[in-house]
Design a protein around this motif. Structure first.
Motif, PDB file in Angstrom:
ATOM      1  N   SER A 199      -1.943  -0.996  -3.808  1.00 29.56           N
ATOM      2  CA  SER A 199      -3.051  -0.078  -3.715  1.00 29.56           C
ATOM      3  C   SER A 199      -2.540   1.322  -3.349  1.00 29.56           C
ATOM      4  O   SER A 199      -1.227   1.329  -2.999  1.00 29.56           O
ATOM      5  N   PHE A 200      -3.324   2.416  -3.900  1.00 28.07           N
ATOM      6  CA  PHE A 200      -2.576   3.796  -3.840  1.00 28.07           C
ATOM      7  C   PHE A 200      -3.678   4.442  -3.073  1.00 28.07           C
ATOM      8  O   PHE A 200      -4.889   4.486  -3.280  1.00 28.07           O
ATOM      9  N   THR A 201      -3.056   5.609  -2.227  1.00 28.45           N
ATOM     10  CA  THR A 201      -4.077   6.261  -1.708  1.00 28.45           C
ATOM     11  C   THR A 201      -3.412   7.701  -1.512  1.00 28.45           C
ATOM     12  O   THR A 201      -2.158   7.778  -1.665  1.00 28.45           O
TER      13      THR A 201
ATOM     14  N   ASN B  25       1.914   6.056 -10.351  1.00 25.13           N
ATOM     15  CA  ASN B  25       1.152   4.854 -10.324  1.00 25.13           C
ATOM     16  C   ASN B  25       1.545   4.073 -11.382  1.00 25.13           C
ATOM     17  O   ASN B  25       1.827   2.874 -11.330  1.00 25.13           O
TER      18      ASN B  25
ATOM     19  N   SER C  41       0.606  -1.221  -0.008  1.00 20.46           N
ATOM     20  CA  SER C  41      -0.027   0.046   0.055  1.00 20.46           C
ATOM     21  C   SER C  41       0.995   1.235   0.071  1.00 20.46           C
ATOM     22  O   SER C  41       1.810   1.327   0.852  1.00 20.46           O
TER      23      SER C  41
ATOM     24  N   GLU D  33       3.113   0.305 -11.022  1.00 19.70           N
ATOM     25  CA  GLU D  33       2.605  -0.810 -11.634  1.00 19.70           C
ATOM     26  C   GLU D  33       3.422  -1.853 -12.483  1.00 19.70           C
ATOM     27  O   GLU D  33       2.946  -2.900 -12.677  1.00 19.70           O
TER      28      GLU D  33
ATOM     29  N   ARG E  98       1.114  11.892  -9.288  1.00 23.88           N
ATOM     30  CA  ARG E  98       0.746  10.596  -8.656  1.00 23.88           C
ATOM     31  C   ARG E  98       0.264   9.644  -9.870  1.00 23.88           C
ATOM     32  O   ARG E  98       0.501   8.444  -9.705  1.00 23.88           O
ATOM     33  N   ASN E  99      -0.348  10.168 -10.806  1.00 26.87           N
ATOM     34  CA  ASN E  99      -0.657   9.307 -11.958  1.00 26.87           C
ATOM     35  C   ASN E  99       0.584   8.594 -12.575  1.00 26.87           C
ATOM     36  O   ASN E  99       0.533   7.316 -12.976  1.00 26.87           O
TER      37      ASN E  99
END
Length: 359
Positions: A357-359, A341, A325, A345, A337-338
């Motif tokens: 998982s990302f928050t 991600n 996480s 990934e 952030r994108n």
């Protein structure tokens, strides 16, 4: 209506236990009936607003279960003082006249289970010795206002073979000596000046560790963390400890990487030096990564090259890893952030069960 003076002592004690200590003590002036009832209360919070000398005042109780002392001075502890029922003791900014005064006070508490010590670097105690066989929980805070150089001759000696929980936030002491540390200990350690290697070497039997330490400077501590199942590590100052602890923790199941500024303390170590993480030798993978590590959580992730290298290493070698996480730092924009991600990934994973998982 029944007169309050006609109530039994046990009911009066319940009433007095629900009001401030100063109010409870003042009831002794009401009548002879109330003269000694307040001495039967089991919880006492004593501060400098009370006029009696603390050592003489608290010595009048043999029934205390909880005792809190705040901003008082203790010059000596009479030899007749004994707290046979005391289980919880708080010493908040208490001034002691000497090392021996501390030792004497704690020796009066034969069944003490919880001890809270807040020091502010102003008393005459150099070695704050805590030798309490029955102690189960110990919390220490040692701070000073402004910037002060550490005092190498000022610190703590802890001998508590029954201890289950140890919490230390200390920005001032020069040393810690942990004697006869028990197994299954949960330790939350945030220190600035002490010998990190020596201190951590005393905690190898811990089951849960949360660490904000000075960077490695000398030899690695001896011993393996055979009982360790959960590790929290400050990435601002202690990331160079990660490889060492992974190699020596065959049962580690949960890893949490964080920045100490995210919670109610701040990392003082990182103000003087930041640690660097070095990629381990590829031919050796720690046993915990292959067999036991299930979850990794990273809080305040910024996506630096060093942080990406750590994540990549854990994903590439975590054969038992189930979840990772990532909580992004608030300073990261949505576009950044994108991008992160996608980078995360795309990293190869040794475990096909591992979910990101990302928050």
């Amino acid at each position: 209506m029944r007169n309050i003076n006609d109530l039994p002592n046990d009911l009066l004690v319940k009433i007095l236990s629900s009001v401030p200590t100063k109010v409870a003590v003042s009831t002794c002036l009401l009548s002879k009936r109330w003269g000694s009832v307040w001495k039967l209360i089991s919880k006492l919070d004593y501060d400098d607003s009370l006029s009696d000398a603390p050592s003489g005042f608290i010595g009048k109780f043999e029934t205390l279960v909880v005792l809190g002392l705040r901003k008082v001075s203790i010059d000596n502890v009479p030899p007749t003082t004994r707290f046979r029922s005391l289980k919880t003791l708080s010493l908040l900014d208490v001034w002691f006249s000497s090392d021996e005064t501390v030792t004497r006070l704690l020796s009066c508490c034969p069944i003490l289970e919880t001890l809270i010590v807040h020091r502010w670097g102003r008393d005459k105690v150099k070695t704050f010795a805590i030798c309490v066989p029955s102690l189960k929980s110990l919390t220490i805070r040692h701070r000073v206002g402004g910037y002060h150089e550490p005092r190498d001759d000022n610190g703590f000696v802890i001998n508590a073979p029954s201890l289950k929980y140890l919490n230390i936030v200390d920005h001032f002491s020069g040393f810690y000596s942990l004697v006869d540390m028990p197994e299954q200990l949960k330790a939350d350690i945030h220190i600035r000046h002490c010998d990190s290697e020596k201190l951590l070497g005393c905690l190898t039997s811990s089951k849960n560790l949360s660490l904000c330490l000075k960077p490695l400077e000398g030899a690695y501590p001896h011993g393996d963390f055979d009982q360790l199942v959960s590790l929290d590590l400050c990435v601002l100052c202690s990331l160079d400890w990660l490889n060492l602890i992974l190699r020596r923790s065959p049962k580690l199941r949960a890893l949490r990487l964080y920045q100490a500024r995210e919670v109610h303390w701040s990392c003082r170590n990182s103000k003087s030096v930041r640690t660097k993480w070095e990629q381990p030798i590829a031919s050796f993978v720690p046993e915990c990564l292959l067999l036991s590590l299930r979850t990794v959580k990273w809080f305040m992730y910024k996506g630096t090259e060093e942080e990406k290298s750590v994540v990549m290493y854990l994903l590439k070698n975590g054969d038992s890893l189930e979840t990772m996480s990532i909580n992004f730092s608030e300073s990261i924009t949505l576009e950044e952030r994108n991008q992160m991600n996608m980078e995360l990934e795309s990293m190869p994973r040794r475990s096909n069960r591992c979910q990101l998982s990302f928050t």
